[in-house]
Motif scaffolding. Structure first.
Motif, PDB file in Angstrom:
ATOM      1  N   LEU A  36     -10.357   0.335   3.465  1.00  0.00           N
ATOM      2  CA  LEU A  36      -9.213  -0.565   3.594  1.00  0.00           C
ATOM      3  C   LEU A  36      -9.205  -1.611   2.485  1.00  0.00           C
ATOM      4  CD1 LEU A  36      -9.238  -1.159   7.464  1.00  0.00           C
ATOM      5  CD2 LEU A  36      -7.499   0.080   6.160  1.00  0.00           C
ATOM      6  N   ALA A  37     -10.366  -2.202   2.227  1.00  0.00           N
ATOM      7  CA  ALA A  37     -10.452  -3.231   1.188  1.00  0.00           C
ATOM      8  C   ALA A  37     -10.155  -2.650  -0.189  1.00  0.00           C
ATOM      9  CB  ALA A  37     -11.843  -3.869   1.205  1.00  0.00           C
ATOM     10  N   TYR A  81       0.827  -1.207   0.000  1.00  0.00           N
ATOM     11  CA  TYR A  81       0.000   0.000   0.000  1.00  0.00           C
ATOM     12  C   TYR A  81       0.861   1.256   0.000  1.00  0.00           C
ATOM     13  CZ  TYR A  81      -2.742   3.833   1.900  1.00  0.00           C
ATOM     14  OH  TYR A  81      -3.316   5.061   2.110  1.00  0.00           O
ATOM     15  N   LEU A  82       1.907   1.292   0.826  1.00  0.00           N
ATOM     16  CA  LEU A  82       2.777   2.469   0.895  1.00  0.00           C
ATOM     17  C   LEU A  82       3.538   2.676  -0.417  1.00  0.00           C
ATOM     18  CD1 LEU A  82       4.192   2.136   4.520  1.00  0.00           C
ATOM     19  CD2 LEU A  82       2.389   3.679   3.702  1.00  0.00           C
ATOM     20  N   ALA A  83       3.956   1.574  -1.054  1.00  0.00           N
ATOM     21  CA  ALA A  83       4.673   1.685  -2.326  1.00  0.00           C
ATOM     22  C   ALA A  83       3.782   2.282  -3.406  1.00  0.00           C
ATOM     23  CB  ALA A  83       5.200   0.317  -2.747  1.00  0.00           C
ATOM     24  N   MET A  84       2.535   1.837  -3.455  1.00  0.00           N
ATOM     25  CA  MET A  84       1.604   2.390  -4.441  1.00  0.00           C
ATOM     26  C   MET A  84       1.215   3.829  -4.087  1.00  0.00           C
ATOM     27  SD  MET A  84       1.296   0.312  -6.814  1.00  0.00           S
ATOM     28  CE  MET A  84       1.692  -1.405  -7.172  1.00  0.00           C
ATOM     29  N   LEU A  85       1.124   4.114  -2.805  1.00  0.00           N
ATOM     30  CA  LEU A  85       0.836   5.476  -2.372  1.00  0.00           C
ATOM     31  C   LEU A  85       1.949   6.427  -2.784  1.00  0.00           C
ATOM     32  CD1 LEU A  85      -1.177   7.214  -0.704  1.00  0.00           C
ATOM     33  CD2 LEU A  85       0.263   6.741   1.290  1.00  0.00           C
ATOM     34  N   ILE A 125      -6.879  -2.287  -4.934  1.00  0.00           N
ATOM     35  CA  ILE A 125      -6.264  -1.479  -5.991  1.00  0.00           C
ATOM     36  C   ILE A 125      -4.770  -1.750  -6.065  1.00  0.00           C
ATOM     37  CG2 ILE A 125      -5.612   0.881  -6.597  1.00  0.00           C
ATOM     38  CD1 ILE A 125      -8.368   0.281  -7.515  1.00  0.00           C
ATOM     39  N   SER A 126      -4.105  -1.754  -4.928  1.00  0.00           N
ATOM     40  CA  SER A 126      -2.661  -1.994  -4.906  1.00  0.00           C
ATOM     41  C   SER A 126      -2.328  -3.372  -5.483  1.00  0.00           C
ATOM     42  CB  SER A 126      -2.144  -1.879  -3.470  1.00  0.00           C
ATOM     43  OG  SER A 126      -2.408  -0.596  -2.934  1.00  0.00           O
TER      44      SER A 126
END
Length: 363
Positions: free
Chosen positions: A282-283, A140-144, A288-289
């Motif tokens: 959250l889901a 999630y952080l990488a995609m963010l 998406i990620s």
């Protein structure tokens, strides 16, 4: 009987709206060579291709783009202030705001892109020695950290168009001008999206609208799958694109089934609705990620290696949801009641504008 009449009226309003949009976008005459080259090679869109419909672009070139033709705001053109017309709007504030957004997103991307590479998700040492919940958090952080790259370029393109006077989309309720006719994203709606569809509706907006108008509204058989496949072909030939959009088909169908079957149980109180929104946020972010990893990795081998490291868990879960939970077809459903109200208000607004124009002519 009254409910049936309202339902039929909403269906009629919905399809009248679709017909009106298609008629507005239709090109009634063959463009000249100069018009065609101008539309495809204008300096505002040459790097990313045309970002608008041909008719919107020609309205800008011919100077008629400030006329309120297809505004979604119920009180457009300063109707609340009792005015029939307003002076030509300025895009200065919007351009400055969007340039500031560009500076912030570029700084975030340059600061984080090297610290959180997506390729680390398929590193053997990382996969074998990192707990699964931390792998999810890292993904999630990488995609963010990756998204600000797109925020920067799309917002910059929007600011360039607005600076040239292109992008006016009517007025807000308070009479302030709207410059989002060709905007390509809504950052806050993306980051706080509570459904797969809501995320996609606010990401690459102009391409999504084009796909909706040329494919989804016209395809008689499984328009969702057809639209995703057309989007994959539109993006290019990398296998990762096709893996992403094929996964997106299953994700969209599963999200639709959950919304239709689970969401009604959480609408009884505000606290339950809040819990539902948090869980779906959250889901959505995880889904998406997970879905777009092949879009970043591009190749088949690394993409399948990532999915294998997750045991294809979201693929299997979505297939199970689609098979177990029934979902009605959306092709024949009317819009939400608020859309019908907006259509009615828009009709009232257009009627008021016509009356004002007639009075001006009489004067």
């Amino acid at each position: 009987m009254l409910t049936l009449s309202v339902f039929e009226g909403q269906i009629l309003s919905f399809y009248c709206s679709l017909c009106w949009i298609q008629k507005y976008l239709a090109i009634s005459r063959m463009p000249s060579l100069l018009e065609y080259l101008s539309y495809n090679c204008n300096f505002m869109g040459i790097l990313a291709g045309p970002t608008c419909s041909y008719n919107d672009y020609m309205a800008f070139i011919e100077g008629t783009g400030y006329q309120p033709r297809h505004q979604d705001n119920a009180n457009a053109n300063g109707k609340e202030n009792g005015k029939c017309r307003q002076s030509e709007p300025s895009s200065k504030n919007d351009v400055v705001s969007k340039l500031c957004t560009c500076a912030v997103t570029l700084a975030i991307y340059l600061s984080l892109c090297k610290l959180l590479p997506v390729e680390r998700c398929i590193d053997e040492d990382f996969v074998n020695n990192t707990p699964f919940h931390l792998q999810v958090l890292y993904l999630y952080l990488a995609m963010l950290a990756l998204r600000p790259k797109y925020y920067f370029i799309w917002t910059l393109a929007d600011a360039i168009n607005n600076a040239a006077g292109f992008g006016f989309n009517g007025y807000n309720k308070d009479g302030s001008p709207r410059w989002d006719l060709i905007s390509n994203l809504r950052i806050l709606d993306i980051e706080f999206a509570t459904s797969f569809k809501l995320f996609l509706d606010n990401w690459n907006i102009q391409t999504s609208l084009w796909l909706k108008r040329v494919c989804y509204e016209r395809c008689p058989i499984n328009p969702t799958a057809a639209t995703f496949l057309l989007s994959a072909m539109w993006h290019g030939v990398y296998p990762g694109y096709y893996l992403t959009f094929l996964t997106g088909i299953v994700m969209t169908m599963a999200a639709r089934a959950v919304r239709h079957n689970i969401r009604p149980y959480f609408l009884g109180s505000a606290s339950h609705k809040c819990v539902y929104d948090v869980l779906t946020w959250l889901a959505t972010q995880v889904a998406i990620s997970y879905t777009v990893v092949p879009f970043v990795l591009l190749a088949v081998g690394p993409s399948l290696h990532f999915y294998r490291s997750w045991y294809f868990c979201l693929h299997l879960l979505c297939l199970l949801v689609v098979l177990v939970l029934p979902v009605r077809s959306r092709r024949r459903q009317p819009p939400e009641p608020r859309d019908a109200v907006q259509e009615e208000r828009r009709a009232d607004h257009n009627s008021t504008d016509n009356n004002c124009n007639q009075k001006d002519k009489a004067t």
